[in-house]
Design a protein around this motif. Sequence first.
Motif, PDB file in Angstrom:
ATOM      1  N   LYS A  48      -3.523  20.394  -7.029  1.00 53.36           N
ATOM      2  CA  LYS A  48      -3.597  20.428  -8.492  1.00 53.36           C
ATOM      3  C   LYS A  48      -5.055  20.447  -8.927  1.00 53.36           C
ATOM      4  O   LYS A  48      -5.874  19.684  -8.411  1.00 53.36           O
ATOM      5  N   ILE A  49      -5.381  21.302  -9.891  1.00 58.92           N
ATOM      6  CA  ILE A  49      -6.710  21.318 -10.488  1.00 58.92           C
ATOM      7  C   ILE A  49      -6.552  20.795 -11.908  1.00 58.92           C
ATOM      8  O   ILE A  49      -6.067  21.510 -12.791  1.00 58.92           O
ATOM      9  N   PRO A  50      -6.900  19.540 -12.152  1.00 62.98           N
ATOM     10  CA  PRO A  50      -6.484  18.850 -13.372  1.00 62.98           C
ATOM     11  C   PRO A  50      -6.792  19.572 -14.672  1.00 62.98           C
ATOM     12  O   PRO A  50      -5.985  19.560 -15.588  1.00 62.98           O
ATOM     13  N   ALA A  75      -0.457  24.480  -7.556  1.00 63.57           N
ATOM     14  CA  ALA A  75       0.133  25.429  -6.612  1.00 63.57           C
ATOM     15  C   ALA A  75       0.652  24.668  -5.400  1.00 63.57           C
ATOM     16  O   ALA A  75       0.016  23.724  -4.931  1.00 63.57           O
ATOM     17  N   SER A  76       1.806  25.075  -4.919  1.00 69.31           N
ATOM     18  CA  SER A  76       2.374  24.504  -3.694  1.00 69.31           C
ATOM     19  C   SER A  76       2.608  25.626  -2.705  1.00 69.31           C
ATOM     20  O   SER A  76       3.090  26.704  -3.069  1.00 69.31           O
ATOM     21  N   ILE A  77       2.254  25.374  -1.450  1.00 72.54           N
ATOM     22  CA  ILE A  77       2.439  26.359  -0.382  1.00 72.54           C
ATOM     23  C   ILE A  77       3.289  25.729   0.711  1.00 72.54           C
ATOM     24  O   ILE A  77       2.978  24.636   1.199  1.00 72.54           O
ATOM     25  N   GLN A  78       4.337  26.411   1.084  1.00 71.46           N
ATOM     26  CA  GLN A  78       5.260  25.928   2.119  1.00 71.46           C
ATOM     27  C   GLN A  78       5.211  26.856   3.329  1.00 71.46           C
ATOM     28  O   GLN A  78       5.243  28.080   3.182  1.00 71.46           O
ATOM     29  N   ASN A 134       5.867  30.345   1.506  1.00 71.35           N
ATOM     30  CA  ASN A 134       6.353  30.412   0.136  1.00 71.35           C
ATOM     31  C   ASN A 134       5.341  29.776  -0.802  1.00 71.35           C
ATOM     32  O   ASN A 134       4.758  28.737  -0.488  1.00 71.35           O
ATOM     33  N   VAL A 135       5.149  30.394  -1.955  1.00 75.26           N
ATOM     34  CA  VAL A 135       4.225  29.878  -2.961  1.00 75.26           C
ATOM     35  C   VAL A 135       5.018  29.507  -4.211  1.00 75.26           C
ATOM     36  O   VAL A 135       5.795  30.326  -4.730  1.00 75.26           O
ATOM     37  N   PHE A 136       4.805  28.281  -4.696  1.00 71.41           N
ATOM     38  CA  PHE A 136       5.520  27.761  -5.855  1.00 71.41           C
ATOM     39  C   PHE A 136       4.525  27.412  -6.956  1.00 71.41           C
ATOM     40  O   PHE A 136       3.385  27.014  -6.681  1.00 71.41           O
ATOM     41  N   ASP A 137       4.976  27.502  -8.216  1.00 69.46           N
ATOM     42  CA  ASP A 137       4.106  27.133  -9.329  1.00 69.46           C
ATOM     43  C   ASP A 137       4.300  25.674  -9.706  1.00 69.46           C
ATOM     44  O   ASP A 137       5.003  24.915  -9.021  1.00 69.46           O
ATOM     45  N   VAL A 138       3.702  25.269 -10.820  1.00 71.48           N
ATOM     46  CA  VAL A 138       3.716  23.869 -11.245  1.00 71.48           C
ATOM     47  C   VAL A 138       5.120  23.357 -11.510  1.00 71.48           C
ATOM     48  O   VAL A 138       5.392  22.151 -11.395  1.00 71.48           O
TER      49      VAL A 138
END
Length: 593
Positions: free
Chosen positions: A346-348, A406-409, A378-382
């Motif tokens: 997270k970039i606040p 951003a989340s990366i799985q 997989n790339v997920f948003d907030v």
Amino acid sequence: MSKPINFRLFQPKFWFIQFLVIVCLQIKITSAMPTAEQSQFYEQLAIFWAPVILQDSDSSNYRADYITKFNYDGNWDGSDNWENLNSFSLPAYVYYWVVESETHWFVGYAFFHPRDWSEICTTANCHENDLEGIVLTIEKDGTTFGQFLLMITVAHIDFFSYIDAHDPNSSKITNGQETVDGDIQFTNGIPIIYIEAKGHGIKGDNRWENNGFPGGDGIVYYYKDIAEEPESGVDLDVGYDLINITDSVEGLWPRRYDFGTTFANYGAFLGNTHGANAANAPWGWDDWNDGAVFKPDFFSDPAHLVDEYHDGFGTFSHTYIGSSFGNVIESFHPYLTNYDRTWTFKIPNASQVLVDFVSVSPNQLFGIDTMLGKDTINVFDVNGTLINEYSGEIQNPSLVLAGNTASIQLISDAATIDWGFYAEIKPTPHMKVDSSQIRQFLPINQTIALTRTIENLSAIDLSWSINEQPQVDWLMITPSSGVISASETQNLSINFTSVGLNSGVYSTTIEITSNDPGQGKVDIFVVFGVDTDGTFIIDVDDNGKVDGLTDAILIMRYSFGVRGNELIQDAVATDCNRCSVESIEAFLKLVFP
């Protein structure tokens, strides 16, 4: 018989200077730190928690138990550190790094010795290069440098956990997947660690300050901001300095792909004396029997490590917001089989982020390299929405996500594995502008000015410029370019003039380009109607005349929602050039959308 170490030695004269350095630097801390200030704060944090090191030494080779830096001999060749031990000085350095989550700081330290040794060496019990370390879990409790909760140490292929049994917060930490191994000791708020001779495994509760070093000889290192060398294997006041492990000149992290010189492979140092390539960097540390904790969790995913190992943390976030090595998510290389891990960054202050997969290894062409059709990224948003799925060899893909997270799985099967991925999460400029069509009507020889606003939603400067396609004389926009600071706006003056124009309908497109990677260019369609008498009836059927019995009826019917043949029935001039239902509806939609 071993003697206790005089406790006054844990109050070195340099302690006051250490405190003074922290206070002076602390002035520069802000609540929303840019990258430079964040890096400076991580250094302060590492200084504040820098441990007192009780290093046991063995009289058969004292120098082999001195801590130093990897390139103590002036080069980055891992294959000559054993041989050069007695040819160069051994000033005391400790590598550090920080990983920050929403709720905790994880402060890591690594201690290098040129040899892991014994009096009688074989490939099984000795090897060139030796790096072991610790990671401290520090709770963000509202104070500048937080509250100690837990220390995990590396001793060869095992990790050990220690709490402060006398502190009400730390003592709440309980056994989870792993047991709490002991009670850490502090002096003047500084943690004490114990490094064994020869093999250099690290523990947190040996209490040599009470019972003396094993065999009676040992070295006490303190952080002093200077790198001193022990006078002998019995020296109770030696200063060490810190090295940011990511430093471009002295750090190990920037050289992690330097295979054949510093490293043999990812995470393992090059070494050819006795056990080959047997020493690991922090991203290569792993406890051989601790379940679902793997390389490089100790280094880059400590929230997972700590939360898997123990319970009792209370509010505990796995979302990272910074680190010494940047806004980076990186798999181990190669990644593991039967693996399923999600990293979140997270970039606040960001309103949108760029996920940039990059090829950073000289021998690796792809930012993503997985087994096609078997292993996926997989790339997920907030909001946890899947934005994209990757599999196979993809050179350097990137994508922009709305929001600040951003989340990366990474998911792998039980078959063959591949290199993995390296991703940088970057805040981006974020432009907001009303892109709805502009419609303006004027009598001949008149002017008017309208306003549109460009807004920068991000914490990064937004650069923008304006162009018209096609270029027209009846429209002028000021300013035509500029830079908008973080969270600021820019008003545009959009000026129309009908001077010198004939009656009719004119159009162009305002193109606003910017360094916002999420949209890049915004188009605003402009329709400008000019009429001689101010009635604003235009030549709809394009016969060169404005007629109240044709053009005015067409406009009136269209405004009341009439469409199809009923729109044009008995309302189109016989000499029309725009005659069909389709062409007239398209024209009126352009003028009256």
